[in-house]
Design an enzyme around this catalytic site. Structure first.
Site, PDB file in Angstrom:
ATOM      1  N   HIS A   1     -20.576  13.559 -39.118  1.00  0.00           N
ATOM      2  CA  HIS A   1     -22.039  13.407 -39.189  1.00  0.00           C
ATOM      3  C   HIS A   1     -22.705  14.683 -38.685  1.00  0.00           C
ATOM      4  CE1 HIS A   1     -20.407   9.344 -39.232  1.00  0.00           C
ATOM      5  NE2 HIS A   1     -21.493   8.993 -39.896  1.00  0.00           N
TER       6      HIS A   1
ATOM      7  N   ASP B   1     -22.484  13.015 -43.015  1.00  0.00           N
ATOM      8  CA  ASP B   1     -23.397  11.937 -43.421  1.00  0.00           C
ATOM      9  C   ASP B   1     -24.631  11.861 -42.514  1.00  0.00           C
ATOM     10  OD1 ASP B   1     -21.317  11.367 -45.109  1.00  0.00           O
ATOM     11  OD2 ASP B   1     -21.151   9.264 -44.550  1.00  0.00           O
TER      12      ASP B   1
HETATM   13 ZN   LIG Z   1     -24.068   6.737 -42.682  1.00  0.00          ZN
END
Ligand SMILES: [Zn+2]
Length: 224
Positions: A176, A32
């Protein structure tokens, strides 16, 4: 009569086992908050390990790196949306959510010609209005079943341990592609997951094994 029943139960069990055997153990890694300066290196690492993943991009960062969605798709990975500005969707009206997601979809479509299928809501927060907007846009919502907690620990060793100690077949793992520690962790995690017999696939591929129709009126966390 009892014997017939027993035979039917055994047949059902056998068929069930055969269905489960149809796919290898699978995991969907998700990244993300990108694209970022680490996205290309993450893609290279995935390719080296014969792994795929899904990148949930924030539109405002795509604007700064407009080549990245196509590069991700060309590498066999998937692009999903993580909204325009990472605002919590449960605090927005249906109209605002619709406009936000519409712009994200259009942006990726203009850059790649591909239609986005999946939304990763920021902080995993959704509302009835989110479902309504997603339904109109034909978007599916995926959260996660295993949080690498990379955003919290920012520590390579802890990210590796969190994933390898807890991973199960069918998991969707939250990571991430914005932290160097996550990139370093993946250098250990990817070969180890492969060694354990897992295939690392996109969210779409994982959920292609979902029994039944996928709907915008709910969210998914893992392949059950
Ligand atoms: Zn996020």
């Amino acid at each position: 009569m009892k014997r017939v029943f027993l035979c039917l139960v055994m047949l059902a069990l056998l068929l069930g086992a055969a269905a489960a055997d149809e796919r290898p153990p699978m995991i969907a890694l998700t990244f993300d908050d990108g694209p970022s300066e680490y996205t290309q290196q993450m893609l290279d690492l995935l390719a080296e390990n014969d792994c795929k993943a899904t990148f949930f991009m924030i539109a405002q960062y795509v604007e700064m790196m407009p080549e990245m969605p196509q590069i991700v798709i060309d590498s066999g990975c998937e692009v999903g949306t993580h909204t325009l500005f990472h605002r919590p969707l449960n605090e927005l009206s249906e109209g605002k959510i619709y406009t936000d997601l519409c712009k994200c979809i259009e942006q990726i479509e203009e850059l790649t010609g591909e239609h986005i299928r999946w939304l990763r809501p920021p902080w995993g927060k959704v509302s009835m209005d989110t479902y309504a907007a997603c339904r109109r846009l034909n978007l599916l919502i995926v959260k996660w079943s295993l949080d690498s907690s990379d955003w919290e620990s920012r520590n390579t060793e802890k990210i590796v341990q969190q994933i390898l100690d807890n991973v199960r077949d069918g998991d969707v793992i939250l990571c991430h592609d914005t932290y160097p520690e996550t990139l370093e962790a993946m250098r250990i995690v990817l070969p180890e997951l492969k060694a354990r017999g897992y295939e690392l696939v996109t969210v779409s591929e994982l959920f292609s094994y979902f029994p039944g129709e996928l709907k915008s009126t709910t969210f998914y966390t893992r392949l059950n």
